[in-house]
Design an enzyme around this catalytic site. Structure first.
Site, PDB file in Angstrom:
ATOM      1  N   SER A 176      10.116  36.362   1.434  1.00 43.81           N
ATOM      2  CA  SER A 176       9.567  36.016   2.668  1.00 43.81           C
ATOM      3  C   SER A 176       8.572  37.291   3.374  1.00 43.81           C
ATOM      4  O   SER A 176       7.927  37.014   4.187  1.00 43.81           O
ATOM      5  CB  SER A 176      10.785  36.099   3.705  1.00 43.81           C
ATOM      6  OG  SER A 176      11.676  37.199   3.579  1.00 43.81           O
ATOM      7  N   HIS A 204      10.649  29.114   2.196  1.00 41.42           N
ATOM      8  CA  HIS A 204       9.317  29.366   2.300  1.00 41.42           C
ATOM      9  C   HIS A 204       8.407  28.620   1.201  1.00 41.42           C
ATOM     10  O   HIS A 204       7.137  28.652   1.270  1.00 41.42           O
ATOM     11  CB  HIS A 204       8.829  30.779   2.227  1.00 41.42           C
ATOM     12  CG  HIS A 204       9.367  31.638   3.254  1.00 41.42           C
ATOM     13  ND1 HIS A 204       8.885  31.758   4.599  1.00 41.42           N
ATOM     14  CD2 HIS A 204      10.412  32.515   3.374  1.00 41.42           C
ATOM     15  CE1 HIS A 204       9.572  32.358   5.392  1.00 41.42           C
ATOM     16  NE2 HIS A 204      10.374  33.002   4.623  1.00 41.42           N
ATOM     17  N   LYS A 236      10.814  26.312   8.919  1.00 39.20           N
ATOM     18  CA  LYS A 236       9.638  27.152   8.279  1.00 39.20           C
ATOM     19  C   LYS A 236       8.443  25.753   8.296  1.00 39.20           C
ATOM     20  O   LYS A 236       8.165  25.291   9.125  1.00 39.20           O
ATOM     21  CB  LYS A 236       9.760  27.750   7.088  1.00 39.20           C
ATOM     22  CG  LYS A 236      11.008  28.629   7.054  1.00 39.20           C
ATOM     23  CD  LYS A 236      10.616  29.878   7.584  1.00 39.20           C
ATOM     24  CE  LYS A 236      12.024  30.812   8.189  1.00 39.20           C
ATOM     25  NZ  LYS A 236      12.750  31.301   7.327  1.00 39.20           N
TER      26      LYS A 236
HETATM   27  C1  LIG Z   1      13.938  32.282   7.769  1.00 32.17           C
HETATM   28  C2  LIG Z   1      14.744  32.483   6.336  1.00 32.17           C
HETATM   29  C3  LIG Z   1      16.148  32.325   6.469  1.00 32.17           C
HETATM   30  C4  LIG Z   1      16.946  32.120   7.825  1.00 32.17           C
HETATM   31  O1  LIG Z   1      16.651  30.868   8.363  1.00 32.17           O
HETATM   32  P1  LIG Z   1      16.959  30.428   9.982  1.00 32.17           P
HETATM   33  O2  LIG Z   1      17.102  28.920   9.850  1.00 32.17           O
HETATM   34  O3  LIG Z   1      15.759  30.736  10.563  1.00 32.17           O
HETATM   35  O4  LIG Z   1      18.198  31.091  10.288  1.00 32.17           O
HETATM   36  C5  LIG Z   1      17.051  32.302   5.390  1.00 32.17           C
HETATM   37  N1  LIG Z   1      16.372  32.701   4.048  1.00 32.17           N
HETATM   38  C6  LIG Z   1      15.158  32.851   4.106  1.00 32.17           C
HETATM   39  C7  LIG Z   1      14.435  33.158   2.819  1.00 32.17           C
HETATM   40  C8  LIG Z   1      14.263  32.615   5.476  1.00 32.17           C
HETATM   41  O5  LIG Z   1      12.913  33.170   5.075  1.00 32.17           O
END
Ligand SMILES: *Cc1c(COP(=O)(O)O)cnc(C)c1O
Length: 388
Positions: A176, A204, A236
């Site tokens: 990320s 992502h 995302k």
């Molecule tokens: C954003 C993210 C999460 C968390 O997801 P949310 O729905 O925002 O709690 C988990 N893992 C990765 C790799 C992320 O980028």
């Protein structure tokens, strides 16, 4: 932390001294119509769906039918037809037998890992995994070992050396803060050789990578057998919120029975599930969104290199510019802001000490002119702040 008077104030002052205090920015309203004031390169809305009128109308229509709150957890009365349909559509999209929706990705990671591992089991994680995967290691009673970033040989070595009855490798699909990909073919081979679970958190990659946007597994052409546990988030590329785990029917049924962060929390609003269904359909129908964001990434990389901006090898919409100190990252971020561009400075502990950076992200709603404006401003600000 002791509860002395002044201890919290001292800890906060220490953050200030190290330029690590974070402040929240109140975002400008971002309806589909009103354009935001500053041009931003910080969101994870890779396909430009968060404000899409199709999502908004699905959301409103479902809210009118179902109300706002789901009213209860899934196993009580909170599971609506929208949730059920979303799970089926996610399973079809990811090519898995079944899927289970969680309220957030953070909770999905905690709940899946905690349910599958027991005391003395082995949990192997990449050092740069998302905080929620690492926190899952704290919650589960298993032994957590972190291997150097993307070092699949180290992961395999740890499996070979382990006497644990049960082990699980967990990795981000796309990291990320760095935008690079996990070496999934090698990790899948190690997992298969040592009869271990492999969990991939593709927050992502889904919607963006692979020939049809099915994420990092499609990019590497790995099937459900190679990656038996696939986590994805809706916040995302799909522009809403919530998350899912997809896998075999037995895996999903087991998690439904055992995963505490699934069972003991209020279900997502049905309207969020409805908007997510709309997002999933649009993402599949409008492949130009994926193509656009990836073309913008290529344009950024080409023009940034020409201006001497230091890039990493990432080819995803996450393009970090690593600057080193928190102070430098903040100075560059502020310099961009005075030019009307929002790019967040990411500092420790979100990234390792000494690797503070700008985390630039692209979206299908950016234009080529936006990218050119960013590159020109960034080159100027880097030069200015280096001179000081
Ligand atoms: C954003 C993210 C999460 C968390 O997801 P949310 O729905 O925002 O709690 C988990 N893992 C990765 C790799 C992320 O980028």
């Amino acid at each position: 932390m002791r509860r002395d008077p002044g201890a919290l104030a001292a800890a906060l002052a220490d953050l200030d001294a190290r330029q690590l205090r974070r402040v929240r920015r109140v975002a400008a309203p971002r309806s589909a119509r009103g354009a935001p004031q500053a041009l931003e390169f910080c969101s994870n809305d890779y396909l430009g769906l968060a404000r899409h009128p199709g999502l908004v109308s699905a959301f409103v229509a479902a809210a009118e039918r179902h109300g706002v709150g789901s009213g209860a957890s899934h196993l009580v009365t909170g599971h609506s037809a929208e949730h059920a349909a979303l799970e089926e559509e996610v399973a079809a999209f990811t090519g898995r037998e079944r899927a289970l929706c969680f309220s957030t990705g953070y909770m999905a990671n905690l709940g899946v890992i905690d349910a599958l591992l027991e005391r003395r089991d082995l949990l192997l994680e990449d050092r740069l995994n998302h905080a929620s995967l690492l926190d899952a290691g704290r919650l589960a009673r298993a032994t957590l070992r972190r291997y150097p970033h993307n070092d699949s040989a180290a992961a395999a070595g740890a499996l070979q050396a382990s006497v644990a009855a049960n082990a699980l490798i967990a990795t981000d699909g796309v990291f990320s803060m760095d935008g690079d990909l996990a070496p999934l073919p090698q990790l899948a081979a190690a997992a298969s050789q040592y009869r271990t679970w492999l969990l991939v958190d593709d927050a992502h990659g889904l919607g963006v990578l692979g020939r049809t946007g099915r994420g990092v597994c499609e990019h590497y052409q790995l099937d459900a057998q190679a990656v038996p546990i696939l986590i994805g988030t809706f916040g995302k590329a799909f522009g809403t919120c919530g998350a899912f785990v997809a896998g075999s029917a037995d895996l999903i049924e087991f998690l439904l029975q055992k995963s505490r962060t699934y069972i003991y929390t209020t279900a997502l609003p049905p309207a969020v599930a409805a908007a997510t269904r709309a997002a999933l359909a649009i993402a599949q129908r409008e492949s130009w969104r994926r193509e656009t964001v990836l073309a913008l990434v290529q344009r950024f990389r080409r023009t940034a290199v020409a201006r001497g901006i230091p890039l990493t090898s990432s080819s995803t919409p996450i393009q970090p510019v690593i600057l080193g100190s928190a102070a430098r990252a903040l100075a560059v971020s502020r310099g961009l802001e005075t030019r009307g561009l929002l790019v967040s400075a990411i500092r420790p502990p979100s990234v390792p000490a000494g690797s503070a950076r700008l985390r630039i992200t692209f979206s299908a709603s950016h234009t080529e002119q936006d990218v050119d404006r960013l590159v020109a401003a960034l080159a100027d600000v880097l030069e200015e702040t280096a001179a000081r």
